[in-house]
Write an enzyme that holds these catalytic residues in place. Structure first.
Site, short mmCIF file in Angstrom:
data_model
loop_
_atom_site.label_atom_id
_atom_site.label_comp_id
_atom_site.label_asym_id
_atom_site.label_seq_id
_atom_site.Cartn_x
_atom_site.Cartn_y
_atom_site.Cartn_z
N ASP A 13 -2.19 4.56 0.88
CA ASP A 13 -0.81 4.13 1.06
C ASP A 13 -0.80 3.00 2.10
OD1 ASP A 13 2.09 4.33 1.14
OD2 ASP A 13 1.83 5.40 3.04
N ASP A 15 2.62 1.53 4.02
CA ASP A 15 3.58 1.73 5.12
C ASP A 15 3.40 3.10 5.77
OD1 ASP A 15 4.55 -0.71 4.45
OD2 ASP A 15 6.49 -0.02 3.72
N ASP A 210 1.05 9.18 4.15
CA ASP A 210 1.88 9.85 5.17
C ASP A 210 3.18 10.42 4.61
OD1 ASP A 210 3.08 7.32 4.68
OD2 ASP A 210 4.17 7.51 6.57
MG LIG Z 1 3.95 5.66 3.62
#
Ligand SMILES: [Mg+2]
Length: 267
Positions: A13, A15, A210
């Site tokens: 991922d 961001d 996240d």
């Molecule tokens: Mg993310």
């Protein structure tokens, strides 16, 4: 534990993972990125971002030519060309936007999508520059939106989308409306079928993310790193093999490096 000589593939991922959630900085990941690059280990970006946003980021990160997964899994690209491949039997971006408009008129849902606003507004929502916000609006297979209605209407919205073979995925900042079955996990499974190791080995995959939208990808990889994040919804995995997943103590690119150091044996 895998080592740097194994046929590794890193799936990440952006961001809040490889990039800092607030500043988009990735300096703390530089040492690991260089180490992976020296070993020609592919780093596959798997993001809610568009292909138009991912391509310049790949260049900055030294990852050009690697496969990538864009728009939360709506787009999978692995040939090295700049053509993004839509998964088969899926609705295009304009089909999705037309369906959303139809549902909004029929049920009076209140939401604001990227298609409804200018790049200036997208820049304000995201903190991106107007130039980068324009890239974020170049969508091919999913729509990002802000929900502005009640929880009851939200349930009705999910049901109406489902009847149109569309699904809703929660990202870091926005909801994504995409074709059913096109999340990050399905996209990675599709990529692994098509993007083969040059020597025919089975890839040993390490995934890092996240957010809840990363969970299907983190269930699909051999080793999963859940990076400490700001999402109110916890990241929960289906898998029970606790020795194959790791929760980082640090946020963003620092947690990213921490996760790779945890899983990759270095000689
Ligand atoms: Mg993310």
């Amino acid at each position: 534990m895998p080592g740097l000589n194994d046929p590794l593939m890193i799936v990440t991922d952006l961001d809040g993972s490889l990039l800092d959630h607030h500043t988009y900085d990735w300096e703390p990941a530089r040492t690991w990125l260089e180490r992976l690059s020296e070993r020609k280990i592919p780093v596959v970006i798997c993001s809610s971002k568009t292909a138009a946003e991912i391509l310049p980021l790949q260049r900055q990160l030294g990852l050009s030519g690697a496969p990538y997964i864009a728009e939360n899994g709506a787009i999978v690209q692995w040939s090295g060309s700049h053509e993004a491949a839509l998964l088969p039997r899926s609705k295009s971006y304009s089909d999705i936007c037309q369906t959303l408009q139809k549902l909004r008129e029929r049920y009076r849902f209140k939401f604001t999508g990227f298609a409804d606003v200018s790049e200036k507004e997208v820049a304000e929502w995201t903190g991106l520059t107007p130039h980068d916000a324009a890239l974020a609006k170049m969508r091919e297979g999913s729509e990002s939106l802000i929900w502005r209605d009640t929880a009851e209407q939200f349930i009705a919205f999910e049901q109406a989308l489902s009847a149109e073979q569309l699904s809703l995925v929660q990202g870091g900042r926005f909801w994504s409306v995409m074709n059913q079955g096109a999340g990050k996990g399905a996209a990675l499974a599709f990529l692994l079928q098509h993007f083969r190791h040059p020597l025919g080995h089975r890839w040993v995959t390490i995934g890092l993310g996240d957010g809840p939208n990363d969970a299907p990808m983190l269930d699909e990889v051999d080793f999963a790193v859940i990076i400490k994040g700001y999402s109110k919804t916890p990241v929960t995995l289906q898998r029970a093999d606790t020795q194959h997943f790791f929760r980082s103590a640090r946020f963003g690119p620092e947690g990213w490096s921490e996760g790779l150091t945890h899983f990759i044996h270095q000689d």
